[in-house]
Design an enzyme around this catalytic site. Structure first.
Site, short mmCIF file in Angstrom:
data_model
loop_
_atom_site.label_atom_id
_atom_site.label_comp_id
_atom_site.label_asym_id
_atom_site.label_seq_id
_atom_site.Cartn_x
_atom_site.Cartn_y
_atom_site.Cartn_z
NE ARG A 89 -4.27 -1.72 1.89
CZ ARG A 89 -4.46 -2.69 2.79
NH1 ARG A 89 -3.69 -2.74 3.87
NH2 ARG A 89 -5.42 -3.56 2.64
CE LYS A 147 -0.96 13.48 -15.64
NZ LYS A 147 -1.10 13.76 -17.08
CD GLU A 199 7.01 16.00 -23.18
OE1 GLU A 199 6.35 17.04 -22.99
OE2 GLU A 199 6.48 14.89 -23.37
CE LYS A 227 4.75 17.54 -15.45
NZ LYS A 227 5.23 16.25 -15.98
CD GLU A 253 -4.08 15.29 -16.92
OE1 GLU A 253 -3.01 15.55 -17.49
OE2 GLU A 253 -4.58 14.16 -16.88
NE ARG A 264 -0.33 17.07 -13.92
CZ ARG A 264 0.25 16.41 -12.93
NH1 ARG A 264 -0.19 16.55 -11.68
NH2 ARG A 264 1.25 15.58 -13.16
CG ASN A 279 -2.11 15.62 -21.36
OD1 ASN A 279 -1.34 14.68 -21.33
ND2 ASN A 279 -2.88 15.95 -20.33
CG HIS A 289 1.39 14.39 -24.70
ND1 HIS A 289 2.01 15.58 -25.02
CD2 HIS A 289 2.25 13.71 -23.91
CE1 HIS A 289 3.20 15.61 -24.44
NE2 HIS A 289 3.38 14.49 -23.77
CG HIS A 301 0.34 9.54 -25.38
ND1 HIS A 301 -0.24 9.91 -24.19
CD2 HIS A 301 1.68 9.59 -25.17
CE1 HIS A 301 0.71 10.17 -23.31
NE2 HIS A 301 1.87 9.99 -23.88
CG HIS A 310 7.10 10.33 -24.89
ND1 HIS A 310 5.77 9.97 -24.87
CD2 HIS A 310 7.17 11.58 -24.38
CE1 HIS A 310 5.06 10.97 -24.35
NE2 HIS A 310 5.88 11.95 -24.04
#
Length: 350
Positions: free
Chosen positions: A107, A129, A171, A209, A219, A223, A227, A230, A234, A251
């Site tokens: 956990r 993230k 980026e 950021k 997000e 935020r 993206n 992306h 992606h 990427h």
């Protein structure tokens, strides 16, 4: 401010060493891949207390539950308890997956990020993230969880092949396009990676950021600006990754395509001037080799875009540019617009 420190500069690894002395953990695991195990681990290991090293295969294709199971098994066999620490030494894959592993083991145990690629230093290591790919979908399973700290040592970039450095630069471009119009005017003066001060660029990207993440940690709004490029990027990255007869894209290479395509859509929607679209396209192209996207790939790419995490009600929602230095989130984009954006990218390669 972030709830955890981000140390950037020549003394970053010394800070890590000092922090480990001040907060002794019951056990320490260093997670590396076959590249960082060879090139980066020898630079870090002498600064660490006794620890366990676990090495996994490199690459996005291994960012899976199977790899997580291998590391969870090592933690279990070595009797790691909840007072243990995981040090993620690597790029975005190691950071995302290593944090996810630590956050779910018993956990949750502590972890720190030691990013070694430009992409992870300017973007992936900050923002909390974490996640893995699942059934061909990028970052499909994951969570938000803060590290204890992030330690960014720019000299790790010297261990990288040029292609990896350029990938991370995508980026950097993104951060300027969504949040720093004046900085963009300075950035475009740099025509090659050799012209760049990466420590300064890293600080700049982390500042942007951090400001966005602090304003919207989960997000829900602003935020999503991170993206930009992306949604389409992606989907292209995932399709190429899971199609054996296509080359694997890094990427940043896929995001570069996505930024050009989504900048075109921004222009089509009246949010971006034609001169701005031309400037963006003209600046990105020389850094990235043109990528041929065969017609047979278009339908699978559109299908993959339907799994984007920003979507709502089965509709694709993009972040688009509102001029260079501005953005609009939650913009509805249909299949025809995405195809037109990809078509613009392919035409601009000629």
């Amino acid at each position: 401010m972030l709830t955890y420190p981000v140390h950037i500069g020549a003394d970053a690894l010394t800070r890590l060493q000092e922090d480990l002395v001040q907060r002794p953990y019951s056990q320490v695991l260093v997670l590396v891949d076959e590249n960082t195990g060879t090139h980066c681990y020898p630079l870090l290991a002498p600064l660490l207390p006794a620890h366990v090293r676990v090495e996994i295969p490199a690459g996005e294709i291994h960012k899976t539950l199977d790899t997580c199971t291998r590391v969870w098994r090592a933690l279990t066999q070595q009797h790691f308890d909840r007072k243990s620490l995981v040090i993620n030494l690597g790029g975005g894959v190691i950071g995302d997956m290593g944090g996810f592993i630590a956050g779910t083991y018993k956990r949750g145990i502590s972890f720190v990020q030691v990013p070694t690629t430009l992409l992870s230093q300017v973007d992936a290591s900050v923002g909390s993230k974490l996640g893995i790919d699942f059934e061909g979908f990028k970052n499909h399973i994951g969570l938000f969880l803060d590290p204890q700290a992030v330690y960014i040592w720019p000299d790790f970039l010297k261990t990288l092949p040029a292609r990896e450095v350029v990938s991370g630069f995508a980026e950097v471009i993104k951060h300027h396009l969504i949040a720093d119009r004046e900085g963009w005017q300075q950035l475009v003066l740099a025509k090659s990676v050799e012209d760049m001060d990466f420590a300064a660029l890293c600080r700049h990207s982390v500042e942007i950021k951090t400001r966005i993440v602090v304003s919207d940690p989960r997000e829900a709004g602003a935020r999503k600006s991170l993206n930009f490029g992306h949604t389409i990027g992606h989907a292209i990255e995932s399709h190429f990754l899971n199609t054996p007869d296509l080359p694997q894209l890094l990427h940043g290479e896929a995001i570069a395509i996505g930024m050009i395509a989504e900048a075109f859509i921004s222009w089509r929607k009246g949010l971006l001037a034609a001169s701005e679209l031309q400037a963006i396209t003209g600046y990105i192209h020389p850094f990235f080799c043109p990528v041929h996207i065969p017609p047979t790939a278009l339908a699978p790419i559109l299908s993959l875009s339907l799994q984007d995490k920003k979507n709502r009600g089965g509709q694709v929602m993009c972040t688009l540019l509102d001029g260079i230095g501005g953005f609009r989130v939650d913009q509805l984009v249909d299949a025809a617009e995405m195809l037109e954006g990809i078509g613009y990218y392919l035409e601009s390669c000629r």
